[in-house]
Design a protein around this motif. Structure first.
Motif, PDB file in Angstrom:
ATOM      1  N   ASP A   1      -2.783   5.367  -2.679  1.00 36.64           N
ATOM      2  CA  ASP A   1      -2.346   6.129  -3.848  1.00 36.64           C
ATOM      3  C   ASP A   1      -3.210   5.822  -5.067  1.00 36.64           C
ATOM      4  OD1 ASP A   1      -0.356   7.240  -2.324  1.00 36.64           O
ATOM      5  OD2 ASP A   1       1.204   5.854  -2.994  1.00 36.64           O
ATOM      6  N   ALA A   2      -3.568   4.542  -5.239  1.00 37.02           N
ATOM      7  CA  ALA A   2      -4.416   4.167  -6.371  1.00 37.02           C
ATOM      8  C   ALA A   2      -5.797   4.805  -6.263  1.00 37.02           C
ATOM      9  CB  ALA A   2      -4.528   2.648  -6.455  1.00 37.02           C
ATOM     10  N   LEU A   3      -6.354   4.801  -5.061  1.00 36.94           N
ATOM     11  CA  LEU A   3      -7.664   5.413  -4.856  1.00 36.94           C
ATOM     12  C   LEU A   3      -7.592   6.924  -5.061  1.00 36.94           C
ATOM     13  CD1 LEU A   3      -8.862   3.430  -1.712  1.00 36.94           C
ATOM     14  CD2 LEU A   3      -9.879   3.354  -3.993  1.00 36.94           C
ATOM     15  N   ALA A   4      -6.503   7.544  -4.613  1.00 36.52           N
ATOM     16  CA  ALA A   4      -6.342   8.986  -4.806  1.00 36.52           C
ATOM     17  C   ALA A   4      -6.289   9.341  -6.285  1.00 36.52           C
ATOM     18  CB  ALA A   4      -5.082   9.470  -4.089  1.00 36.52           C
ATOM     19  N   ALA A   5      -5.613   8.519  -7.077  1.00 31.64           N
ATOM     20  CA  ALA A   5      -5.546   8.764  -8.525  1.00 31.64           C
ATOM     21  C   ALA A   5      -6.920   8.622  -9.164  1.00 31.64           C
ATOM     22  CB  ALA A   5      -4.554   7.791  -9.164  1.00 31.64           C
ATOM     23  N   GLN A   6      -7.683   7.619  -8.745  1.00 30.85           N
ATOM     24  CA  GLN A   6      -9.024   7.427  -9.290  1.00 30.85           C
ATOM     25  C   GLN A   6      -9.956   8.566  -8.887  1.00 30.85           C
ATOM     26  OE1 GLN A   6     -10.012   3.580  -7.749  1.00 30.85           O
ATOM     27  NE2 GLN A   6      -8.862   2.466  -9.312  1.00 30.85           N
TER      28      GLN A   6
ATOM     29  N   LEU B   1       2.917  -4.814   5.028  1.00 32.87           N
ATOM     30  CA  LEU B   1       1.504  -4.454   5.044  1.00 32.87           C
ATOM     31  C   LEU B   1       1.308  -2.952   4.821  1.00 32.87           C
ATOM     32  CD1 LEU B   1       0.281  -6.650   8.047  1.00 32.87           C
ATOM     33  CD2 LEU B   1      -0.086  -7.050   5.605  1.00 32.87           C
ATOM     34  N   ALA B   2       2.189  -2.141   5.397  1.00 27.64           N
ATOM     35  CA  ALA B   2       2.089  -0.690   5.209  1.00 27.64           C
ATOM     36  C   ALA B   2       2.285  -0.311   3.743  1.00 27.64           C
ATOM     37  CB  ALA B   2       3.121   0.018   6.087  1.00 27.64           C
ATOM     38  N   ARG B   3       3.195  -1.009   3.061  1.00 30.60           N
ATOM     39  CA  ARG B   3       3.416  -0.757   1.642  1.00 30.60           C
ATOM     40  C   ARG B   3       2.150  -1.033   0.824  1.00 30.60           C
ATOM     41  NH1 ARG B   3       6.529   2.414  -0.354  1.00 30.60           N
ATOM     42  NH2 ARG B   3       4.488   3.163  -0.927  1.00 30.60           N
ATOM     43  N   MET B   4       1.488  -2.144   1.150  1.00 31.83           N
ATOM     44  CA  MET B   4       0.258  -2.493   0.435  1.00 31.83           C
ATOM     45  C   MET B   4      -0.827  -1.443   0.663  1.00 31.83           C
ATOM     46  SD  MET B   4      -0.049  -6.595   1.103  1.00 31.83           S
ATOM     47  CE  MET B   4       1.229  -7.746   0.549  1.00 31.83           C
ATOM     48  N   LEU B   5      -0.961  -1.008   1.909  1.00 30.17           N
ATOM     49  CA  LEU B   5      -1.987  -0.023   2.223  1.00 30.17           C
ATOM     50  C   LEU B   5      -1.707   1.314   1.559  1.00 30.17           C
ATOM     51  CD1 LEU B   5      -2.571  -0.829   6.007  1.00 30.17           C
ATOM     52  CD2 LEU B   5      -4.164  -1.226   4.126  1.00 30.17           C
ATOM     53  N   LEU B   6      -0.449   1.741   1.567  1.00 31.05           N
ATOM     54  CA  LEU B   6      -0.104   3.004   0.908  1.00 31.05           C
ATOM     55  C   LEU B   6      -0.339   2.929  -0.598  1.00 31.05           C
ATOM     56  CD1 LEU B   6       3.136   4.178   2.762  1.00 31.05           C
ATOM     57  CD2 LEU B   6       0.879   5.230   2.826  1.00 31.05           C
ATOM     58  N   ASP B   7      -0.027   1.792  -1.199  1.00 34.02           N
ATOM     59  CA  ASP B   7      -0.274   1.632  -2.632  1.00 34.02           C
ATOM     60  C   ASP B   7      -1.777   1.704  -2.935  1.00 34.02           C
ATOM     61  OD1 ASP B   7       2.415   1.387  -3.061  1.00 34.02           O
ATOM     62  OD2 ASP B   7       2.418  -0.808  -3.190  1.00 34.02           O
ATOM     63  N   GLN B   8      -2.579   1.102  -2.066  1.00 35.15           N
ATOM     64  CA  GLN B   8      -4.031   1.171  -2.245  1.00 35.15           C
ATOM     65  C   GLN B   8      -4.522   2.610  -2.118  1.00 35.15           C
ATOM     66  OE1 GLN B   8      -6.423  -0.981  -3.004  1.00 35.15           O
ATOM     67  NE2 GLN B   8      -5.139  -2.796  -3.207  1.00 35.15           N
TER      68      GLN B   8
ATOM     69  N   HIS C   1      -8.823   2.899   4.508  1.00 33.83           N
ATOM     70  CA  HIS C   1      -7.449   2.411   4.381  1.00 33.83           C
ATOM     71  C   HIS C   1      -6.506   3.203   5.281  1.00 33.83           C
ATOM     72  CE1 HIS C   1      -8.808   0.119   0.874  1.00 33.83           C
ATOM     73  NE2 HIS C   1      -7.667  -0.514   0.933  1.00 33.83           N
ATOM     74  N   TRP C   2      -6.729   4.509   5.421  1.00 35.61           N
ATOM     75  CA  TRP C   2      -5.922   5.295   6.351  1.00 35.61           C
ATOM     76  C   TRP C   2      -6.131   4.806   7.785  1.00 35.61           C
ATOM     77  CZ3 TRP C   2      -1.800   7.771   5.334  1.00 35.61           C
ATOM     78  CH2 TRP C   2      -1.641   8.508   4.154  1.00 35.61           C
TER      79      TRP C   2
ATOM     80  N   MET D   1       7.979   9.871   6.714  1.00 33.95           N
ATOM     81  CA  MET D   1       8.353   8.975   7.824  1.00 33.95           C
ATOM     82  C   MET D   1       7.925   7.539   7.536  1.00 33.95           C
ATOM     83  SD  MET D   1       7.264  11.469  10.978  1.00 33.95           S
ATOM     84  CE  MET D   1       7.839  13.175  11.024  1.00 33.95           C
ATOM     85  N   LEU D   2       6.744   7.382   6.964  1.00 38.79           N
ATOM     86  CA  LEU D   2       6.271   6.038   6.628  1.00 38.79           C
ATOM     87  C   LEU D   2       7.153   5.387   5.569  1.00 38.79           C
ATOM     88  CD1 LEU D   2       2.392   6.611   6.559  1.00 38.79           C
ATOM     89  CD2 LEU D   2       3.722   5.412   8.298  1.00 38.79           C
ATOM     90  N   GLU D   3       7.501   6.169   4.561  1.00 38.41           N
ATOM     91  CA  GLU D   3       8.371   5.628   3.506  1.00 38.41           C
ATOM     92  C   GLU D   3       9.721   5.221   4.073  1.00 38.41           C
ATOM     93  OE1 GLU D   3       7.600   4.809   0.592  1.00 38.41           O
ATOM     94  OE2 GLU D   3       5.726   5.848   0.172  1.00 38.41           O
TER      95      GLU D   3
END
Length: 331
Positions: A125-130, A116-123, A42-43, A72-74
């Protein structure tokens, strides 16, 4: 049924089946590895998206997952497009790269890139939490295994014991962590893949052979040639490859072993050789819970070199080229 009977009669060697607690641990570590790879992909997708918008921040930042890049991305997603304002969000050492950041952040980032960047960052973050939740669970499972526990100086054992420097016996993770290149993360994967009971592998050679890290010779008539080591356990070979790569960069016995082999055998075979050496060390550490890793040092090979024999060889080579050699002892 017939396979079980053949195994009982000694006609087939039984396969390695770890106990239930190790198999359960393996499920967690393998899922964490898979999710970590997904997060890396995803990165990569996010980096490709930024390049499509002519944003080359990855050429300035060491990695994409730094706090500066995240800010910067945010800001880009929120609608900020001024490269000077974006570069001002840099933290720490990144502040010194302001000019390069301004150039890298000058692009054509628009609304569809932001979505699209928002979707990827959310993915991500979700993977990092898991991944974090899996790591906590893995640590709990290993701490509950008696064979992985250590003994404190006062004789106390159990979960959490054997982690301090003054412990009578260090726990398995801490002892493996002393080997160059092995981190606590890597030690967890190793324990999950090979277990803690080394009686299943009578010698370190059995473990190396099972892991498919031993050299293989292919004979055809009078000719012998080296063959591939084999597939083996992909999770075990993967983490051993990462450990060997890290150890090769150190000023230790393992690092010097890599540098000696790479000169004549190439990088890939040198890494496999170092990975094999590391697996042999792991076998000895797990076979004897009281054992500790002691590095032989980067000068181990040099200290065992026969200087007189090496001198004679060099003289013989020079004389073969037509030179007359006279040696004078250095002061």
């Amino acid at each position: 049924m017939w396979l079980a009977k053949l195994t009982e009669r000694g006609m087939l060697r039984p396969s390695f089946v770890p106990p239930a607690e190790i198999r359960q641990l393996r499920d967690y570590t393998r899922l964490r590895t898979d999710l970590t790879r997904d997060r890396a992909r995803h990165w990569q997708r996010l980096e490709k998206l930024l390049e499509d918008a002519l944003i080359k921040v990855s050429a300035v930042a060491s990695t994409m997952d730094t706090l500066s890049v995240r800010d910067m991305l945010e800001a880009l997603i929120a609608g900020q497009r001024d490269p000077k304002v974006l570069a001002g969000l840099a933290r720490g050492k990144m502040k010194a790269k302001r000019a390069a950041l301004i150039e890298a952040l000058t692009g054509k980032f628009d609304g569809h890139h932001a979505e699209l960047a928002r979707m990827l960052l959310d993915q991500i973050d979700a993977l990092a939490a898991q991944i974090g939740a899996l790591t906590i669970r893995i640590e709990e499972l290993i701490a509950a295994i008696p064979a992985a526990q250590g003994v404190d100086a006062d004789g106390t054992t159990g979960p959490g014991a054997g982690a301090g420097p003054d412990a009578a016996r260090l726990n398995a993770i801490t002892r493996l962590d002393e080997v160059p290149g092995i981190s606590a993360h890597g030690a967890q994967i190793i324990l999950a893949e090979i277990g803690l009971d080394m009686t299943r592998f009578p010698t370190h050679g059995h473990l190396v052979s099972w892991a498919k890290l031993c050299p293989r010779t292919i004979q055809s008539g009078a000719k012998n040639r080296s063959g591939k080591s084999g597939k083996g356990n992909p999770y075990l070979k993967g983490i051993l490859g990462e450990i060997a790569t890290a150890a090769a960069k150190t000023d230790t016995f393992l690092g010097e072993r890599y540098r000696r082999i790479v000169k004549r055998r190439g990088k890939l075979k040198a890494l496999v050789a170092v990975a094999r050496t590391i697996l042999v060390i792991i076998w000895h550490l797990l076979a004897d819970p009281a054992a500790r890793y002691e590095d032989l040092g980067a000068g181990y090979y040099a200290s065992r070199t026969d200087t007189e024999r090496k001198t004679r060889n060099h003289i013989r080579q020079l004389e073969a080229l037509g030179y007359t050699v006279t040696l004078t002892q250095a002061a």
